[in-house]
Design a protein around this motif. Structure first.
Motif, short mmCIF file in Angstrom:
data_model
loop_
_atom_site.label_atom_id
_atom_site.label_comp_id
_atom_site.label_asym_id
_atom_site.label_seq_id
_atom_site.Cartn_x
_atom_site.Cartn_y
_atom_site.Cartn_z
N VAL A 192 0.86 -1.18 0.00
CA VAL A 192 0.00 0.00 0.00
C VAL A 192 0.89 1.23 0.00
N MET A 193 0.59 2.18 -0.90
CA MET A 193 1.32 3.45 -0.93
C MET A 193 0.38 4.56 -0.48
N PHE A 194 0.93 5.48 0.30
CA PHE A 194 0.16 6.57 0.89
C PHE A 194 0.74 7.92 0.50
N ARG A 195 -0.16 8.91 0.36
CA ARG A 195 0.28 10.30 0.22
C ARG A 195 -0.81 11.19 0.81
N ARG A 196 -0.38 12.38 1.22
CA ARG A 196 -1.35 13.33 1.77
C ARG A 196 -2.43 13.62 0.75
N LEU A 197 -3.63 13.77 1.24
CA LEU A 197 -4.74 14.13 0.37
C LEU A 197 -4.49 15.48 -0.27
N PRO A 198 -4.93 15.68 -1.51
CA PRO A 198 -4.77 16.99 -2.15
C PRO A 198 -5.47 18.06 -1.29
N GLY A 199 -4.80 19.18 -1.13
CA GLY A 199 -5.37 20.28 -0.37
C GLY A 199 -5.17 20.20 1.13
N TRP B 169 5.07 8.65 -4.01
CA TRP B 169 4.13 8.76 -2.91
C TRP B 169 4.95 8.93 -1.64
N ASP B 170 4.29 9.25 -0.52
CA ASP B 170 5.01 9.60 0.71
C ASP B 170 5.48 8.39 1.52
N TYR B 171 4.67 7.33 1.56
CA TYR B 171 4.99 6.16 2.39
C TYR B 171 4.57 4.89 1.67
N VAL B 172 5.21 3.79 2.07
CA VAL B 172 4.81 2.47 1.57
C VAL B 172 4.71 1.52 2.75
N LEU B 173 3.69 0.68 2.71
CA LEU B 173 3.53 -0.42 3.67
C LEU B 173 3.65 -1.70 2.87
N ALA C 154 0.04 -11.60 10.43
CA ALA C 154 0.90 -10.91 9.46
C ALA C 154 2.29 -11.53 9.56
N ARG C 155 2.87 -11.92 8.43
CA ARG C 155 4.15 -12.61 8.44
C ARG C 155 5.33 -11.64 8.40
N ASP C 156 5.31 -10.69 7.51
CA ASP C 156 6.35 -9.66 7.41
C ASP C 156 5.64 -8.33 7.40
N TRP C 157 6.29 -7.31 7.90
CA TRP C 157 5.65 -5.99 8.00
C TRP C 157 6.71 -4.92 7.93
N ARG C 158 6.55 -3.98 7.02
CA ARG C 158 7.51 -2.88 6.91
C ARG C 158 6.78 -1.64 6.44
N VAL C 159 7.06 -0.52 7.09
CA VAL C 159 6.57 0.78 6.66
C VAL C 159 7.80 1.65 6.46
N ALA C 160 7.85 2.34 5.31
CA ALA C 160 9.01 3.18 5.01
C ALA C 160 8.54 4.48 4.37
N ALA C 161 9.32 5.52 4.61
CA ALA C 161 9.05 6.83 4.01
C ALA C 161 9.82 6.95 2.69
N ASN C 162 9.21 7.65 1.75
CA ASN C 162 9.89 7.95 0.49
C ASN C 162 11.12 8.81 0.79
N GLU C 163 12.20 8.56 0.08
CA GLU C 163 13.44 9.30 0.31
C GLU C 163 13.82 10.25 -0.82
N LEU C 164 13.13 10.18 -1.94
CA LEU C 164 13.46 11.04 -3.07
C LEU C 164 12.30 11.99 -3.36
N ASP C 165 12.62 13.21 -3.72
CA ASP C 165 11.61 14.20 -4.03
C ASP C 165 11.39 14.24 -5.54
N ARG C 166 10.46 13.37 -5.99
CA ARG C 166 10.11 13.31 -7.41
C ARG C 166 8.60 13.38 -7.51
N PRO C 167 8.07 14.02 -8.54
CA PRO C 167 6.62 14.20 -8.65
C PRO C 167 5.82 12.90 -8.65
N TRP D 96 -4.64 6.41 -0.65
CA TRP D 96 -3.74 5.29 -0.86
C TRP D 96 -4.19 4.43 -2.02
N VAL D 97 -3.23 3.65 -2.49
CA VAL D 97 -3.47 2.63 -3.52
C VAL D 97 -2.83 1.34 -3.01
#
Length: 97
Positions: free
Chosen positions: A6-13, A54-58, A38-51, A90-91
């Motif tokens: 799952v990828m997350f980003r702030r809602l527009p506005g 997205w901001d996070y991935v689970l 749940a067998r494996d679990w990881r949440v990470a923040a995006n590290e590159l500023d590209r258009p 999210w998607v």
């Protein structure tokens, strides 16, 4: 095994609220402690500023599609989703690996 991504980003506005974002991401990070199948679990923040980024991935792994189906309505997940949807969009992708 079923991979759940799952990828997350702030809602527009929505203005960035660092304290709220930190709290929500912290809850995402520790959600697996309440989901014992749940067998494996990881949440990470995006590290590159590209258009296109997205901001996070689970990334999670479950035994099968039935386990993902059990996870989605799980009370801990449902409570987090209720709060996440006020700040993030999210998607998701689920696939067998």
């Amino acid at each position: 095994m079923m991979k759940h991504i799952v990828m997350f980003r702030r809602l527009p506005g929505i203005e960035k609220n660092e304290a709220l974002e930190r709290e929500l991401v912290g809850r995402m990070t520790t959600l697996d402690q309440q989901i014992d199948f749940a067998r494996d679990w990881r949440v990470a923040a995006n590290e590159l500023d590209r258009p296109i980024c997205w901001d996070y991935v689970l990334e999670a792994t479950f035994d099968d599609a039935q386990a993902v189906a059990r996870y989605l309505p799980h009370p801990a997940h449902a409570a987090l989703v209720a709060d996440l949807k006020q700040y993030f969009e999210w998607v998701a992708v689920d696939y067998t690996r």
